[in-house]
Write a protein that holds these residues in place. Sequence first.
Motif, PDB file in Angstrom:
ATOM      1  N   THR A 381       0.840  -1.194   0.000  1.00  0.00           N
ATOM      2  CA  THR A 381       0.000   0.000   0.000  1.00  0.00           C
ATOM      3  C   THR A 381       0.876   1.244   0.000  1.00  0.00           C
ATOM      4  N   GLN A 383       0.738   5.479   0.384  1.00  0.00           N
ATOM      5  CA  GLN A 383      -0.122   6.487   0.994  1.00  0.00           C
ATOM      6  C   GLN A 383       0.355   7.894   0.629  1.00  0.00           C
ATOM      7  N   SER A 534      -4.957   6.081   0.350  1.00  0.00           N
ATOM      8  CA  SER A 534      -4.193   4.850   0.134  1.00  0.00           C
ATOM      9  C   SER A 534      -4.473   4.279  -1.249  1.00  0.00           C
ATOM     10  N   THR A 536      -3.561   0.624  -3.505  1.00  0.00           N
ATOM     11  CA  THR A 536      -3.013  -0.731  -3.479  1.00  0.00           C
ATOM     12  C   THR A 536      -2.102  -0.952  -4.676  1.00  0.00           C
TER      13      THR A 536
END
Length: 555
Positions: A381, A383, A534, A536
């Motif tokens: 992930t 951010q 966030s 992925t």
Amino acid sequence: MPDIQRTPPAPESELAFPVRIRMRDGVLLAGDVYLPGAPTDADASPGDTILIRLPYDKSGEYCFIPFVAEYLMRHGYRVVAQDVRGKFRSQGDALLFVNEVDDGYDTIEWITQQSWSNGRVAMWGDSYYGYTQWAAAASGHPALKAISPRVTGTDLGEPVRRDPDGRTCDVEWAVTYLYPLTQFFDHDMLEWEPDWERRDFAAQAEEFMAQVGTRGISYDQWYPHPVLLPRFPNGDPFAGRSVPALHTIGWWDNCAPLSWADVERIRRHPNWDAHHHLRIESIDHEGFQLLDADDDRLEDRSDEQIRALLPRTLDPALEFFEVFVRGNGSATDLPRVTWSLAGTEEMRGGDAWPPAGADAVTRWATADGALTPTRPVGESTLQWTHDPADLVPSSAPDAFSFLLSKPDEAPLGERSDVLRFDTAPAAADVDLAGPVSAQVRVGSDGPVMDCFVRLLDVAPDGTALRIARGQQQLRGATEPAALTIDLGHVGYRLRAGHRLRVHVSSSDYPEFLPQTGTGVDPWTWGETRANTQSLTIGGPEGLALTVAVLEGDLP
């Protein structure tokens, strides 16, 4: 208080004579009639007519309709240019969209009853005066033989319709509520801008109306409690009688998503699809071209420059009208699709879009900022922070004339709130032709998240030109979700040594209304809070870019 510039109607053209055309409810709409070689209707013989219905002043400098009419007359057409209801010299209320079907029908009917008309009518124009063509076609008038709408859409302009039970919707343009406060506020054109630093846009709208001394009917119908009146009283504009259409889309037109949505609707209606001709050019909304010479890349062009640019704008429509209005030649003589390969001078023709042979190719993002042919196995992930006090700036001063400035977007990728992913450099030229999309899984610690994805061509010197983009809003964003973001279509040559780059961010301001971080209405503004967003990477829902490759090997 805002600085307001009011522009009243310009003097009517000496090439035309003015008329007032009565609509079915008694409202009189102002028109200019241009007759080739005949100063009055008493001297004119019957012929084909091109109708242009617009809200930007039929006689004004902005749309230079007198120059357009002069060019069309040289090709033997009678021309009627008309201020739409509520604008400039026309009577009625400045009410967006909802009267254009009936007013288009009534105007065409009036034309057919004139001594200089042979009963055949075509229509031409951009943006709102492209929309008035779709509206007139939806009216079903049998005298309308062909239309040539450019850079427009049947869903042009209205606020985003949010599904209360759904989680995703479009991101709102900042210009949505400004349009009925400027171009469509009253009979004149009112030019002003909010103070983009304040961001309390609803309050500034009230200040503007208090300063002018009246309210705007279109604005009040849209905000704060939308009353979206039906703009097509007969329902689906493509469900009834079809009209041959030369439909022009710009690769860099900010309204292109509306155009592509109409392309998909037309494909679902065989009677429309049968004579729908698509033209895709390397232009933005204002008609600037990617490869324009610097001398022509000017906001204020001279009369000579405007006249010199008319053939590239009008000749495709004249060729189309020659077949469908005048009956000279066959529809099979015209390609169903004509498209520019941006980055080259080449225009290509074909039977369908995307062109045959274009293959979908996917590249996956990695945590270290690459776009690779192989999907990462493990998930991770990334951010970033969305800070309402420090938004990602829009790259172009005017979104409608992106190619006027043709901004370098590489510096945006240096921001900490923009994620950046690159392919390797191309070993040889790669031609892209077809749809572009991005798969993302995103979330936020705030209630609403906007996700912007931009596709760039990065040159060896590091400069980056945006070639496609898309955005989507996620509500209930504290629960991450997988989204497929439509980035539109491209027809573009990626040169050897260049690479593709993807930017992912949460704002693009002031072109789009920014999120406050607290879920309050961005137009009203109010309490704000920074959000942690966030994205992925890897796994089945990691960031993936899919493009259509026609020729060459994408790195």
